[in-house]
Design an enzyme around this catalytic site. Structure first.
Site, PDB file in Angstrom:
ATOM      1  N   GLU A  54      56.247  34.645  30.362  1.00  0.00           N
ATOM      2  CA  GLU A  54      57.534  34.355  29.719  1.00  0.00           C
ATOM      3  C   GLU A  54      57.590  32.912  29.224  1.00  0.00           C
ATOM      4  O   GLU A  54      58.179  32.638  28.159  1.00  0.00           O
ATOM      5  CB  GLU A  54      58.682  34.596  30.706  1.00  0.00           C
ATOM      6  CG  GLU A  54      58.792  36.040  31.179  1.00  0.00           C
ATOM      7  CD  GLU A  54      58.069  36.294  32.480  1.00  0.00           C
ATOM      8  OE1 GLU A  54      58.599  37.052  33.315  1.00  0.00           O
ATOM      9  OE2 GLU A  54      56.958  35.733  32.676  1.00  0.00           O
ATOM     10  N   SER A 170      14.545  52.602  43.897  1.00  0.00           N
ATOM     11  CA  SER A 170      15.796  52.960  43.214  1.00  0.00           C
ATOM     12  C   SER A 170      15.999  52.218  41.898  1.00  0.00           C
ATOM     13  O   SER A 170      16.972  52.490  41.190  1.00  0.00           O
ATOM     14  CB  SER A 170      16.987  52.667  44.132  1.00  0.00           C
ATOM     15  OG  SER A 170      17.047  51.288  44.453  1.00  0.00           O
ATOM     16  N   GLY A 305      25.388  51.353  49.975  1.00  0.00           N
ATOM     17  CA  GLY A 305      24.663  52.601  50.121  1.00  0.00           C
ATOM     18  C   GLY A 305      25.535  53.760  50.576  1.00  0.00           C
ATOM     19  O   GLY A 305      26.762  53.668  50.667  1.00  0.00           O
TER      20      GLY A 305
END
Length: 374
Positions: A54, A170, A305
């Protein structure tokens, strides 16, 4: 609610989103001031300690704020914090009407700003695009209403739901665009939660890399403006040592442990002693999240994990889930996505509501809310 009210509030919501990487732990707020059909002032909250939306809009509007209508995504504050009350600023500017998307859930405000405006003879309307405004600040709202942080769980898997090969490999399941997409979510969170097992296996950075956020973000946010989320690492068995790279990167790290160690850590690393669960060596996750909320962290991004993912879901601590699925098939002997076992009925399964599905590079990104019963 008129079409103009909707249009201007939508603009205010768009402005609020400009603070998505910088406002935490404060809420994202946008403001538009309209006089005689013209936008005369706009603003958004950029960073804690800086003026609220504002104030920026009033500075731009100057004398044209008198008699104007103000559209703001969150009720103007009424208390003296690090900045003066915005409700008083609007009263002093002699605006005629204030349209709020939602009441502030902060108990220090919670309708007081609206009451001040009405007492000054200003017309106030509340609820224009409230759902869209609430979506701006899930962390702020949850902390104010439940004294707990909003928890976002990130997962990545092959199409057959596998996260690593049987030998533990991975990297990388998902492609570079999906990994860059993760940077945007990290940058909006107050903390990144992981475990010592993930740190030992991958030696990750768990940080925000400005260079991977894309040209549009880099142009809008200088590197110095982006804060690093606090890294929170669950290390109940004190397995970690200061040699891992995340302890020597910019940003704060909290080690959540059952017992504190006497090792010498960098100044940026804290050790927190967290109680364990009854008859278990596992840390009490509710206690940890509650302490993080008290510390001022209201939005947590989880990268860990299958065990931590399962524990958070089973204790109904996850609010939303983001799953990246890669166009790969990794086989039945690969590691699973979430370590939940022993379910005997469908009623025991965590239920999700899918809110978005999109392609991110060659991968699928699924976003969902978790249907918790708490």
């Amino acid at each position: 609610m008129t079409p103009t009210d909707q249009q201007m509030m939508l603009r205010a919501i768009t402005l609020a989103k400009h603070g998505r990487y910088t406002t935490a732990p404060n809420p994202k707020v946008g403001c538009v001031i309209v006089n005689d059909g013209d936008i005369v002032g706009e603003g958004y909250h950029y960073q804690a300690g800086q003026p609220h939306a504002e104030v920026f809009a009033l500075r731009q509007a100057q004398h044209r704020a008198q008699g104007a209508t103000v559209y703001v995504t969150l009720e103007p504050c009424s208390h003296h914090g690090r900045t003066p009350p915005c409700a008083e600023a609007l009263i002093n500017a002699k605006v005629a009407r204030v349209v709020c998307a939602m009441v502030d859930p902060n108990p220090n405000v919670a309708g007081r700003g609206i009451a001040l405006l009405k007492a000054a003879g200003i017309e106030v309307d509340v609820g224009v695009l409230a759902i869209e405004a609430q979506a701006l600040n899930p962390g702020f709202i949850k902390q104010m209403t439940h004294q707990m942080p909003y928890v976002e769980l990130k997962l990545a898997a092959s199409l057959d739901g596998r996260t690593a090969l049987a030998n533990g490999v991975s990297k990388w399941i998902t492609g570079p665009k999906a990994r860059a997409d993760v940077q945007h979510f990290r940058a909006q969170a107050g903390a990144i939660l992981s475990t010592s097992a993930t740190v030992i296996a991958d030696n990750p950075s768990l940080n925000v890399r400005w260079s991977e956020l894309g040209e549009s973000v880099q142009q809008a946010y200088p590197q110095s403006a982006l804060r690093q989320p606090t890294r929170v690492i669950i290390d109940s068995q004190n397995r970690l040592t200061p040699e891992y790279q995340l302890f020597n990167l910019p940003g704060e790290t909290i080690l959540a442990r059952a017992m504190l160690s006497t090792e010498v850590w960098p100044d940026s690393v804290q050790q927190w002693q967290i109680p364990t669960q009854t008859n278990s060596q596992q840390l009490d996750l509710v206690a940890l999240l509650s302490q993080l909320a008290d510390y001022g962290i209201n939005h947590i991004w989880v990268e860990a994990g299958a065990s931590l993912a399962a524990a958070l879901l089973q204790q109904q601590l996850v609010d939303s889930l983001i799953l990246y699925q890669a166009p790969k098939l990794m086989g039945s002997d690969s590691r699973g996505l979430i370590d939940i076992s022993g379910l005997t009925t469908m009623a025991q399964t965590p239920l999700l509501t899918i809110t978005d599905v999109a392609m991110v590079g060659e991968d699928i990104r699924i976003m969902a809310t978790v249907q918790n019963n708490k």
